[in-house]
Motif scaffolding. Structure first.
Motif, mmCIF file in Angstrom:
data_model
loop_
_atom_site.group_PDB
_atom_site.id
_atom_site.type_symbol
_atom_site.label_atom_id
_atom_site.label_comp_id
_atom_site.label_asym_id
_atom_site.label_seq_id
_atom_site.Cartn_x
_atom_site.Cartn_y
_atom_site.Cartn_z
ATOM 1 N N SER A 69 0.841 -1.192 0.000
ATOM 2 C CA SER A 69 0.000 0.000 0.000
ATOM 3 C C SER A 69 0.873 1.237 0.000
ATOM 4 N N GLU A 70 0.423 2.281 -0.764
ATOM 5 C CA GLU A 70 1.209 3.498 -0.806
ATOM 6 C C GLU A 70 1.245 4.215 0.532
ATOM 7 N N SER A 71 0.280 3.905 1.423
ATOM 8 C CA SER A 71 0.239 4.553 2.727
ATOM 9 C C SER A 71 1.392 4.126 3.619
ATOM 10 N N THR A 72 2.049 3.011 3.289
ATOM 11 C CA THR A 72 3.153 2.516 4.120
ATOM 12 C C THR A 72 4.478 3.198 3.767
ATOM 13 N N VAL A 73 4.478 3.994 2.696
ATOM 14 C CA VAL A 73 5.689 4.664 2.267
ATOM 15 C C VAL A 73 5.721 6.077 2.836
ATOM 16 N N ASP A 74 6.726 6.373 3.662
ATOM 17 C CA ASP A 74 6.833 7.693 4.280
ATOM 18 C C ASP A 74 7.467 8.702 3.328
ATOM 19 N N VAL A 75 8.540 8.287 2.657
ATOM 20 C CA VAL A 75 9.247 9.185 1.743
ATOM 21 C C VAL A 75 9.386 8.504 0.389
ATOM 22 N N LEU A 76 8.878 9.161 -0.642
ATOM 23 C CA LEU A 76 8.980 8.602 -1.980
ATOM 24 C C LEU A 76 10.379 8.863 -2.546
ATOM 25 N N PRO A 77 10.899 7.936 -3.345
ATOM 26 C CA PRO A 77 12.252 8.099 -3.889
ATOM 27 C C PRO A 77 12.318 9.161 -4.977
ATOM 28 N N GLU A 78 13.503 9.748 -5.118
ATOM 29 C CA GLU A 78 13.746 10.673 -6.217
ATOM 30 C C GLU A 78 13.933 9.873 -7.508
ATOM 31 N N PHE A 115 0.020 1.446 -8.715
ATOM 32 C CA PHE A 115 -0.082 1.767 -7.294
ATOM 33 C C PHE A 115 -0.986 2.963 -7.026
ATOM 34 N N GLY A 116 -1.058 3.881 -7.970
ATOM 35 C CA GLY A 116 -1.915 5.051 -7.795
ATOM 36 C C GLY A 116 -1.436 5.956 -6.674
ATOM 37 N N GLY A 117 -2.297 6.840 -6.239
ATOM 38 C CA GLY A 117 -1.962 7.749 -5.147
ATOM 39 C C GLY A 117 -0.730 8.567 -5.449
ATOM 40 N N PRO A 118 0.196 8.675 -4.484
ATOM 41 C CA PRO A 118 1.408 9.484 -4.702
ATOM 42 C C PRO A 118 2.324 8.925 -5.786
ATOM 43 N N TYR A 119 2.139 7.658 -6.157
ATOM 44 C CA TYR A 119 2.979 7.067 -7.196
ATOM 45 C C TYR A 119 2.598 7.548 -8.594
ATOM 46 N N GLU A 120 1.411 8.142 -8.734
ATOM 47 C CA GLU A 120 0.956 8.570 -10.050
ATOM 48 C C GLU A 120 1.880 9.600 -10.681
ATOM 49 N N GLN A 121 2.598 10.345 -9.856
ATOM 50 C CA GLN A 121 3.504 11.365 -10.386
ATOM 51 C C GLN A 121 4.613 10.754 -11.240
ATOM 52 N N TYR A 122 4.999 9.504 -10.929
ATOM 53 C CA TYR A 122 6.069 8.868 -11.691
ATOM 54 C C TYR A 122 5.611 8.486 -13.097
#
Length: 240
Positions: free
Chosen positions: A2-11, A43-50
């Motif tokens: 789940s994307e909620s388990t990721v505190d900091v997304l990678p560059e 994954f959606g959510g914050p991962y959509e930016q990638y």
């Protein structure tokens, strides 16, 4: 996951580094972008930016990663090989890596094989008779070995009488010797033939006995241009 388990997304440069580390072969920018698109959409959510990452952004991330590795002096570097990128050991650390992996015992080329490969690399596309003229011996067995190793392939048939095979190097040849383009070979311009095949005095040559079909199949298997074109088309469909 789940994307909620990721505190900091990678560059982007972290993602690029991870992809290059995990890949078994050099990666193009489009293949990296495809992985980001699939991750973002999956994954959606914050991962959509990638999924919105552009080729230019990925290329910039590669440059950043290259600079960081060079500054950190960790024995690794990003190399452009055969039109794609790969993570490899620094050339100065090569002897230590070979000692650890005993790499000199794997895919080791004999002197006749190296001589034949050099002739093909610098004179391609070239006839078997041209190779034999330079080396002064039959090269049937050596050519078969080089094709089995996917370092040499049948390019096409010559227009000379009998339509003999013309040989050239492969994508794996570039990867094996760590060069991006055949023109990057040392002294390539000086050592290439001065005259095309059709102008040479010898106007005919025999085909390789009983193995032409086998050579053609193996050379086609070594060619990855079609798979790369299909990959580009798949990425374009996902973007739409």
């Amino acid at each position: 996951m789940s994307e909620s388990t990721v505190d900091v997304l990678p560059e982007l440069k972290q993602i690029v580094g991870a992809l290059l580390f995990a890949a078994k072969e050099p990666l193009t920018v489009k293949r990296m972008r495809k992985a980001m698109i699939e991750t973002g959409n999956g994954f959606g959510g914050p991962y959509e930016q990638y999924a919105k990452a552009t080729d230019q952004q990925i290329e910039g991330a590669i440059e950043q990663l290259t600079e960081d590795l060079e500054k950190a002096k960790v024995g690794l570097e990003v190399a452009l090989v055969a039109g794609a990128y790969r993570l490899q050991n620094d050339s100065t650390c090569g002897p230590f890596v070979r000692a650890l992996l005993e790499k000199n015992q794997t895919m080791r080329l004999s002197k006749p094989a190296l001589e034949t490969l050099a002739i093909v690399a610098y004179r391609q596309p070239c006839l078997r008779s041209e190779i034999e003229e330079v080396r002064g011996v039959s090269v049937d067995a050596v050519l078969r070995k080089l094709i089995d190793m996917q370092l040499v392939r049948v390019v096409k048939r010559s227009e000379l009488p009998g339509r003999p095979w013309l040989f050239g190097t492969t994508q794996k040849f570039l990867e094996h010797f760590g060069i991006n383009d055949i023109n990057d070979l040392p002294g390539s311009q000086e050592l290439k033939r001065a005259m095309p095949v059709e102008e040479k005095k010898k106007e005919t040559t025999d085909d390789l006995p009983e193995i032409e079909d086998e050579l053609k199949e193996k050379s086609e298997a070594a060619d990855t241009d079609a798979s790369m074109a299909a990959l580009d088309e798949e990425i374009q469909k996902e973007e739409t």
